[in-house]
Design an enzyme around this catalytic site. Structure first.
Site, short mmCIF file in Angstrom:
data_model
loop_
_atom_site.label_atom_id
_atom_site.label_comp_id
_atom_site.label_asym_id
_atom_site.label_seq_id
_atom_site.Cartn_x
_atom_site.Cartn_y
_atom_site.Cartn_z
CD GLU A 31 -3.04 0.67 -4.65
OE1 GLU A 31 -2.83 1.63 -5.63
OE2 GLU A 31 -3.96 1.44 -4.06
CB ALA A 61 -7.22 -3.90 -0.50
N GLY A 78 -2.91 -0.37 -0.94
CA GLY A 78 -3.39 0.40 0.76
C GLY A 78 -3.00 0.22 1.90
CD GLU A 114 -5.04 3.94 -0.90
OE1 GLU A 114 -5.34 2.70 -0.81
OE2 GLU A 114 -5.98 4.98 -1.59
N1 CO8 Z 1 -3.42 -8.70 -0.85
C1 CO8 Z 1 -3.75 -10.44 -1.00
N2 CO8 Z 1 -2.63 -11.80 -0.69
C2 CO8 Z 1 -1.12 -11.04 -0.91
C3 CO8 Z 1 -1.49 -9.98 -1.10
C4 CO8 Z 1 -2.34 -8.96 -0.97
N3 CO8 Z 1 -1.97 -7.32 -1.65
N4 CO8 Z 1 -0.26 -9.09 -1.47
C5 CO8 Z 1 0.44 -10.26 -1.23
N5 CO8 Z 1 0.19 -11.52 -0.97
C6 CO8 Z 1 0.16 -12.65 -0.73
C7 CO8 Z 1 0.25 -13.35 -1.71
O1 CO8 Z 1 -0.99 -14.39 -2.37
C8 CO8 Z 1 1.19 -14.32 -1.12
O2 CO8 Z 1 0.56 -15.69 -1.34
P1 CO8 Z 1 0.76 -17.79 -0.51
O3 CO8 Z 1 2.40 -17.11 -0.40
O4 CO8 Z 1 -1.03 -17.90 -0.44
O5 CO8 Z 1 0.94 -17.96 -2.28
C9 CO8 Z 1 2.40 -14.44 -0.15
O6 CO8 Z 1 1.44 -13.30 0.14
C10 CO8 Z 1 2.89 -13.75 0.25
O7 CO8 Z 1 3.38 -13.12 -1.06
P2 CO8 Z 1 4.85 -13.17 -2.36
O8 CO8 Z 1 5.16 -14.69 -1.94
O9 CO8 Z 1 3.86 -12.72 -3.56
O10 CO8 Z 1 6.03 -12.22 -1.86
P3 CO8 Z 1 7.08 -12.06 -2.86
O11 CO8 Z 1 8.07 -11.54 -2.02
O12 CO8 Z 1 7.47 -13.09 -3.75
O13 CO8 Z 1 6.43 -10.20 -3.15
C11 CO8 Z 1 5.70 -8.58 -3.02
C12 CO8 Z 1 6.55 -8.90 -2.41
C13 CO8 Z 1 5.92 -7.52 -4.41
C14 CO8 Z 1 4.27 -7.04 -2.06
C15 CO8 Z 1 3.62 -9.02 -3.92
O14 CO8 Z 1 3.74 -9.77 -3.15
C16 CO8 Z 1 3.21 -8.69 -4.51
O15 CO8 Z 1 2.59 -7.06 -5.23
N6 CO8 Z 1 1.56 -7.95 -3.48
C17 CO8 Z 1 0.84 -7.35 -3.94
C18 CO8 Z 1 1.05 -5.90 -4.16
C19 CO8 Z 1 -0.15 -5.00 -4.13
O16 CO8 Z 1 -0.28 -4.49 -5.25
N7 CO8 Z 1 -1.08 -4.35 -3.75
C20 CO8 Z 1 -2.49 -3.46 -3.35
C21 CO8 Z 1 -2.72 -3.90 -3.64
S1 CO8 Z 1 -4.65 -3.22 -3.89
C22 CO8 Z 1 -4.98 -1.87 -3.05
O17 CO8 Z 1 -4.16 -2.66 -1.87
C23 CO8 Z 1 -6.11 -0.98 -3.47
C24 CO8 Z 1 -6.50 -0.55 -2.07
C25 CO8 Z 1 -7.79 0.79 -1.80
C26 CO8 Z 1 -8.82 -0.66 -1.96
C27 CO8 Z 1 -10.50 0.23 -2.40
C28 CO8 Z 1 -11.41 -0.59 -1.61
C29 CO8 Z 1 -12.44 -1.46 -3.14
#
Ligand code: CO8
Length: 258
Positions: free
Chosen positions: A132, A64, A109, A112
């Site tokens: 998460e 998400a 997500g 999921e």
């Molecule tokens: N949301 C928003 N932006 C994101 C997300 C995300 N989940 N993942 C990556 N991005 C963005 C980064 O902020 C970055 O943006 P910018 O270039 O503007 O800084 C761009 O994508 C590239 O990402 P990275 O620079 O971080 O790329 P890396 O190769 O270094 O890392 C990763 C890749 C490991 C995937 C890293 O981006 C990461 O850890 N992302 C988050 C993963 C995460 O924690 N996902 C779970 C999110 S919570 C969720 O899914 C809950 C679902 C249920 C919701 C219920 C509703 C309330």
């Protein structure tokens, strides 16, 4: 659409999550578009198989959208979680087979949504996980439920409590993924399977999908009763008449989906 690409070719539809700059993270606008794509899939009888994948080199869906989550109060979060859950349940209940082609990061997500598909093929560079907990959250789009049903309670607890990511090879060994594909061959492999399925009768595919879904959460006897009813309905279909006659006449069946 701004956040999705949707193409249909020869009965096979491909929905591509398309926010590559944010690693295809699921924001509210994307979920709205997803909902309207499901409207199309549900009402277009020419679509026989649906494939989900992500655009760009790196991600299927990185979860998400955390920038939206960070601004939510509990009421908004509950509404967003419920909306996503309903959407993924609707995806799961589509009357056609749905394959997730996981081409990269499938986190939160992303894992999921892949779990709500009928089965998953993954690139060898795919990365799964429900991280998460590391954000002070828990999965909210059905992950605590679908992962637990699929891999069992104790493994689901470990994966959700640690939030650790795991490889496509691990996902295969956990029974989450059906096939791990060499880098660059994922869509080719998924298309091969999708085309093989698309040739089958849509009435019997629908019945098989419903029988499996019905049996998942009921006792064996109830599930088998449902299977017998679904089998009887198939026997009454023109696809069954065509399939059995084609076998006896030593020719290929031409199914019409009725
Ligand atoms: N949301 C928003 N932006 C994101 C997300 C995300 N989940 N993942 C990556 N991005 C963005 C980064 O902020 C970055 O943006 P910018 O270039 O503007 O800084 C761009 O994508 C590239 O990402 P990275 O620079 O971080 O790329 P890396 O190769 O270094 O890392 C990763 C890749 C490991 C995937 C890293 O981006 C990461 O850890 N992302 C988050 C993963 C995460 O924690 N996902 C779970 C999110 S919570 C969720 O899914 C809950 C679902 C249920 C919701 C219920 C509703 C309330």
């Amino acid at each position: 659409m701004e956040n999705l690409i949707f193409d249909i070719d020869n009965g096979i539809a491909i929905l591509t999550f398309n926010r590559p700059k944010a690693l295809n993270a699921l924001n509210q606008a994307l979920l709205e578009e997803f909902d309207s794509v499901l409207d199309q899939v549900e009402t277009n009888p020419d679509i026989r198989v649906l494939i989900l994948t992500g655009s760009g080199e790196k991600a299927f869906v990185a979860g998400a959208d955390i920038s939206e989550l960070a601004k939510m109060n509990p009421l908004l979060a509950k509404r967003f979680a419920t909306k996503g859950q309903k959407l993924f349940s609707r995806l799961e209940a589509l009357p056609i087979p749905v394959i997730a082609a996981v081409n990269g990061f499938a986190l939160g997500g992303g894992t999921e949504v892949s779990l709500a598909c009928d089965f998953i093929y993954a690139s060898e560079k795919a990365v799964f996980g429900l991280p998460e907990i590391t954000l002070g959250l828990i999965p909210g789009f059905g992950g605590t439920q679908r992962l637990t049903r699929l891999v069992g309670t104790n493994l689901a607890r470990e994966l959700i409590f640690t939030g650790k990511t795991f490889s496509a090879a691990d996902a295969l060994s956990y029974g989450i993924v059906n096939k791990v594909c060499e880098d660059g061959t994922l869509m080719e492999e998924v298309m091969k399977t999708a085309k093989a399925i698309a040739k089958k009768g849509s009435a019997s595919l629908r019945a098989a999908k419903e029988a499996i879904a019905c049996g998942k959460d009921v006792d064996l006897e109830t599930g088998c009763r449902f299977e017998a009813d679904a089998f009887a309905l198939c026997v009454a279909s023109s696809d069954a008449a065509e399939g059995t006659s084609a076998f006896l006449e030593k020719r290929k069946a031409q199914f019409k989906g009725t």
